[in-house]
Design an enzyme around this catalytic site. Structure first.
Site, PDB file in Angstrom:
ATOM      1  N   SER A  18       2.894   0.360   8.183  1.00 19.75           N
ATOM      2  CA  SER A  18       1.790   0.610   7.243  1.00 19.75           C
ATOM      3  C   SER A  18       2.299   1.501   6.124  1.00 19.75           C
ATOM      4  O   SER A  18       2.980   2.492   6.367  1.00 19.75           O
ATOM      5  CB  SER A  18       0.617   1.255   7.980  1.00 19.75           C
ATOM      6  OG  SER A  18       0.966   2.519   8.481  1.00 19.75           O
ATOM      7  N   LEU A  19       1.972   1.123   4.905  1.00 23.69           N
ATOM      8  CA  LEU A  19       2.552   1.795   3.736  1.00 23.69           C
ATOM      9  C   LEU A  19       1.476   2.423   2.863  1.00 23.69           C
ATOM     10  O   LEU A  19       1.619   2.479   1.626  1.00 23.69           O
ATOM     11  CB  LEU A  19       3.384   0.783   2.927  1.00 23.69           C
ATOM     12  CG  LEU A  19       4.433  -0.013   3.731  1.00 23.69           C
ATOM     13  CD1 LEU A  19       5.148  -1.019   2.836  1.00 23.69           C
ATOM     14  CD2 LEU A  19       5.432   0.919   4.390  1.00 23.69           C
ATOM     15  N   GLY A  20       0.396   2.886   3.467  1.00 20.19           N
ATOM     16  CA  GLY A  20      -0.657   3.552   2.715  1.00 20.19           C
ATOM     17  C   GLY A  20      -1.158   2.698   1.563  1.00 20.19           C
ATOM     18  O   GLY A  20      -1.462   1.512   1.737  1.00 20.19           O
ATOM     19  N   ALA A  21      -1.214   3.293   0.374  1.00 16.59           N
ATOM     20  CA  ALA A  21      -1.729   2.583  -0.801  1.00 16.59           C
ATOM     21  C   ALA A  21      -0.840   1.406  -1.209  1.00 16.59           C
ATOM     22  O   ALA A  21      -1.231   0.591  -2.051  1.00 16.59           O
ATOM     23  CB  ALA A  21      -1.866   3.558  -1.966  1.00 16.59           C
ATOM     24  N   ASP A  22       0.357   1.325  -0.618  1.00 20.37           N
ATOM     25  CA  ASP A  22       1.242   0.189  -0.931  1.00 20.37           C
ATOM     26  C   ASP A  22       1.050  -0.983   0.017  1.00 20.37           C
ATOM     27  O   ASP A  22       1.792  -1.972  -0.074  1.00 20.37           O
ATOM     28  CB  ASP A  22       2.711   0.636  -0.895  1.00 20.37           C
ATOM     29  CG  ASP A  22       3.043   1.541  -2.077  1.00 20.37           C
ATOM     30  OD1 ASP A  22       2.370   1.406  -3.123  1.00 20.37           O
ATOM     31  OD2 ASP A  22       3.940   2.380  -1.947  1.00 20.37           O
ATOM     32  N   GLY A  23       0.111  -0.877   0.969  1.00 20.16           N
ATOM     33  CA  GLY A  23      -0.174  -2.025   1.827  1.00 20.16           C
ATOM     34  C   GLY A  23       0.544  -1.968   3.163  1.00 20.16           C
ATOM     35  O   GLY A  23       0.684  -0.900   3.753  1.00 20.16           O
ATOM     36  N   GLY A  26      -4.190   3.929   9.824  1.00 19.32           N
ATOM     37  CA  GLY A  26      -3.222   3.136  10.591  1.00 19.32           C
ATOM     38  C   GLY A  26      -3.877   2.543  11.832  1.00 19.32           C
ATOM     39  O   GLY A  26      -3.583   1.412  12.225  1.00 19.32           O
ATOM     40  N   ASP A  27      -4.758   3.299  12.458  1.00 21.48           N
ATOM     41  CA  ASP A  27      -5.450   2.806  13.656  1.00 21.48           C
ATOM     42  C   ASP A  27      -6.345   1.610  13.283  1.00 21.48           C
ATOM     43  O   ASP A  27      -6.468   0.653  14.039  1.00 21.48           O
ATOM     44  CB  ASP A  27      -6.323   3.912  14.271  1.00 21.48           C
ATOM     45  CG  ASP A  27      -5.529   5.191  14.490  1.00 21.48           C
ATOM     46  OD1 ASP A  27      -4.312   5.105  14.710  1.00 21.48           O
ATOM     47  OD2 ASP A  27      -6.135   6.278  14.400  1.00 21.48           O
TER      48      ASP A  27
HETATM   49  N1  LIG Z   1      -4.878   4.944  -0.735  1.00 24.98           N
HETATM   50  C1  LIG Z   1      -5.135   3.765  -0.135  1.00 24.98           C
HETATM   51  N2  LIG Z   1      -5.661   2.741  -0.843  1.00 24.98           N
HETATM   52  C2  LIG Z   1      -5.936   1.549  -0.257  1.00 24.98           C
HETATM   53  N3  LIG Z   1      -5.686   1.284   1.054  1.00 24.98           N
HETATM   54  C3  LIG Z   1      -5.150   2.255   1.799  1.00 24.98           C
HETATM   55  C4  LIG Z   1      -4.844   3.549   1.255  1.00 24.98           C
HETATM   56  N4  LIG Z   1      -4.323   4.308   2.239  1.00 24.98           N
HETATM   57  C5  LIG Z   1      -4.300   3.523   3.352  1.00 24.98           C
HETATM   58  N5  LIG Z   1      -4.789   2.292   3.086  1.00 24.98           N
HETATM   59  C6  LIG Z   1      -4.894   1.158   4.035  1.00 24.98           C
HETATM   60  O1  LIG Z   1      -4.728   1.650   5.352  1.00 24.98           O
HETATM   61  C7  LIG Z   1      -3.540   1.105   5.953  1.00 24.98           C
HETATM   62  C8  LIG Z   1      -2.859   2.153   6.802  1.00 24.98           C
HETATM   63  O2  LIG Z   1      -2.540   3.267   5.988  1.00 24.98           O
HETATM   64  P1  LIG Z   1      -1.428   4.360   6.309  1.00 24.98           P
HETATM   65  O3  LIG Z   1      -0.078   3.770   6.173  1.00 24.98           O
HETATM   66  O4  LIG Z   1      -1.756   5.536   5.466  1.00 24.98           O
HETATM   67  O5  LIG Z   1      -1.703   4.649   7.858  1.00 24.98           O
HETATM   68  P2  LIG Z   1      -1.233   5.878   8.761  1.00 24.98           P
HETATM   69  O6  LIG Z   1      -0.329   6.789   8.015  1.00 24.98           O
HETATM   70  O7  LIG Z   1      -0.760   5.298  10.039  1.00 24.98           O
HETATM   71  O8  LIG Z   1      -2.640   6.591   9.012  1.00 24.98           O
HETATM   72  P3  LIG Z   1      -3.120   7.502  10.245  1.00 24.98           P
HETATM   73  O9  LIG Z   1      -1.894   8.073  10.904  1.00 24.98           O
HETATM   74  O10 LIG Z   1      -4.000   8.529   9.637  1.00 24.98           O
HETATM   75  O11 LIG Z   1      -3.880   6.565  11.143  1.00 24.98           O
HETATM   76  C9  LIG Z   1      -2.685   0.607   4.789  1.00 24.98           C
HETATM   77  O12 LIG Z   1      -1.819  -0.434   5.218  1.00 24.98           O
HETATM   78  C10 LIG Z   1      -3.767   0.162   3.796  1.00 24.98           C
HETATM   79  O13 LIG Z   1      -4.237  -1.141   4.111  1.00 24.98           O
HETATM   80  O1  LIG Z   2      -1.467  14.292  16.819  1.00 26.63           O
HETATM   81  P1  LIG Z   2      -1.419  12.789  16.964  1.00 26.63           P
HETATM   82  O2  LIG Z   2      -1.755  12.357  18.359  1.00 26.63           O
HETATM   83  O3  LIG Z   2      -0.166  12.177  16.436  1.00 26.63           O
HETATM   84  O4  LIG Z   2      -2.550  12.195  16.015  1.00 26.63           O
HETATM   85  C1  LIG Z   2      -3.890  12.484  16.297  1.00 26.63           C
HETATM   86  C2  LIG Z   2      -4.754  12.076  15.128  1.00 26.63           C
HETATM   87  O5  LIG Z   2      -4.430  12.775  13.930  1.00 26.63           O
HETATM   88  O6  LIG Z   2      -4.562  10.688  14.884  1.00 26.63           O
HETATM   89  C3  LIG Z   2      -5.792  10.064  14.569  1.00 26.63           C
HETATM   90  C4  LIG Z   2      -5.669   9.342  13.273  1.00 26.63           C
HETATM   91  O7  LIG Z   2      -4.718   8.322  13.373  1.00 26.63           O
HETATM   92  C5  LIG Z   2      -6.845  11.157  14.588  1.00 26.63           C
HETATM   93  O8  LIG Z   2      -8.029  10.649  15.135  1.00 26.63           O
HETATM   94  C6  LIG Z   2      -6.239  12.227  15.445  1.00 26.63           C
HETATM   95  O9  LIG Z   2      -6.716  13.533  15.208  1.00 26.63           O
END
Ligand SMILES: Nc1ncnc2c1ncn2[C@@H]1O[C@H](COP(=O)(O)OP(=O)(O)OP(=O)(O)O)[C@@H](O)[C@H]1O
Ligand SMILES: O=P(O)(O)OC[C@@]1(O)O[C@H](CO)[C@@H](O)[C@@H]1O
Length: 302
Positions: free
Chosen positions: A214-219, A245-246
């Site tokens: 997962s790449l945040g705002a990059d998809g 990401g979840d």
């Molecule tokens: N700024 C954004 N704009 C649009 N979509 C977003 C943005 N940030 C996240 N997303 C969506 O959410 C998905 C997961 O984001 P991200 O890579 O930030 O997850 P993460 O870092 O695993 O998050 P977390 O650990 O909080 O669950 C992306 O692939 C995208 O579809």
């Molecule tokens: O500290 P960890 O276990 O790596 O992440 C926990 C956490 O940040 O991840 C979820 C978002 O993905 C939140 O619900 C939770 O607080």
């Protein structure tokens, strides 16, 4: 049926300030909300909201553990946690001046013997898929993640930090690193989309049938044995990204559970995560718009 394992759940506290954070003064929050959190727990909540059969397992204790159970049950999520003596952690996300500050605790110390109890509960539900998500509380070891993957005849998906991902020994159906975790797991240059795609593709050789980066705002990128798929993120108003990401993972799992292709799964994942980031906290958003949003997600082969 999908079972999630969260060894280190949390109560997610989300506090919102209408001014920038400053040291050495009392910051007063406009509002606060509390959600049952932890990666596997979030996935279980999102899957349940999408009508996918799912049970959340893991460890919970103390007043915060009770909140996690009750919050999930009131949302109709089936839970089967193992009680621990310690107190489940409280994680805080502070939103201030368009910035997001995440304050996560290490969690309560636990004895490794609790893993046997968790695995027994997982087996009792006879799952097709098991997701292990989130950090390990003090006392557990990386081998306790591998134990989930080898404890039964199910497909295991893992969503843990990159430094842990690279040290897993078991075989997994998929892992879901974010960009930073992908970099930690591979030591590759993940500053460009191409770099991420290459890193995701080659990381498959470390014991993962698929890598969903997962790449945040990059998809997001999905590397399978046959192809490297890339989906743009949707252009939406973001409130906070905790749990994004979840949500992506839940969308992908829900589509696979319905027998859909990798491409369709990636589209669903992006649609679900877009809905999550457009609200505060890790509570369950309405997924009514998933179908229409999915059609807006463009997927291409790299
Ligand atoms: N700024 C954004 N704009 C649009 N979509 C977003 C943005 N940030 C996240 N997303 C969506 O959410 C998905 C997961 O984001 P991200 O890579 O930030 O997850 P993460 O870092 O695993 O998050 P977390 O650990 O909080 O669950 C992306 O692939 C995208 O579809
Ligand atoms: O500290 P960890 O276990 O790596 O992440 C926990 C956490 O940040 O991840 C979820 C978002 O993905 C939140 O619900 C939770 O607080």
């Amino acid at each position: 049926m999908i079972v999630t394992v969260t060894y280190n759940p949390a109560v997610d506290q989300t506090v919102q300030f209408d001014e920038p954070m400053e040291p050495d003064r009392v910051m007063r929050a406009e509002s606060a909300r509390y959600d049952a959190g932890g990666k596997g727990i979030n996935v279980a909540q999102f899957l349940t909201a999408m009508d996918k059969p799912c049970v959340a397992t893991g460890l919970a204790g103390g007043f915060t553990g009770r909140f996690v159970r009750e919050d999930m049950q009131s949302g109709g999520v089936e839970t089967d946690f193992t009680e621990i003596e310690g107190i489940t952690r409280l994680n805080t996300t502070a939103l201030a001046d368009s910035e997001e500050y995440k304050l996560n605790l290490n969690g309560p110390a636990v004895d490794r013997s609790v893993v046997d109890a968790v695995l027994e509960r997982v087996r009792a539900h006879d799952p097709d898929w098991v997701l292990v998500g989130g950090s390990l509380p003090p006392g557990l070891e990386i081998a306790d993640i591998d134990r989930v993957a080898t404890a039964g005849d199910w497909e295991t998906v893992v969503d843990v930090e990159g430094t842990i991902l690279r040290r897993l020994d078991a075989r997994y159906s998929m892992c879901k690193p974010n960009r930073h975790e992908l970099g930690d797991a591979t030591d590759a240059d993940v500053s460009t989309l191409e770099g991420c795609a290459r890193a995701a593709g080659s990381f498959r050789d470390q014991g993962f049938d698929r890598v969903l980066a997962s790449l945040g705002a990059d998809g997001a990128v999905l590397a399978t044995g046959d192809q490297l798929l890339y989906a743009d993120a949707l252009d939406i108003d973001v409130v906070d990204t905790v749990g994004a990401g979840d949500a992506l993972l839940s969308g992908v799992l829900s589509a696979w559970e319905a027998g859909q292709s990798d491409e369709a799964a990636l589209k669903t994942g992006v649609a679900v995560s877009s809905l999550l980031v457009s609200q505060a906290g890790t509570g369950v958003p309405s997924f009514d718009a998933v179908d229409s949003l999915r059609d807006e997600v463009a997927v291409r082969t790299l």
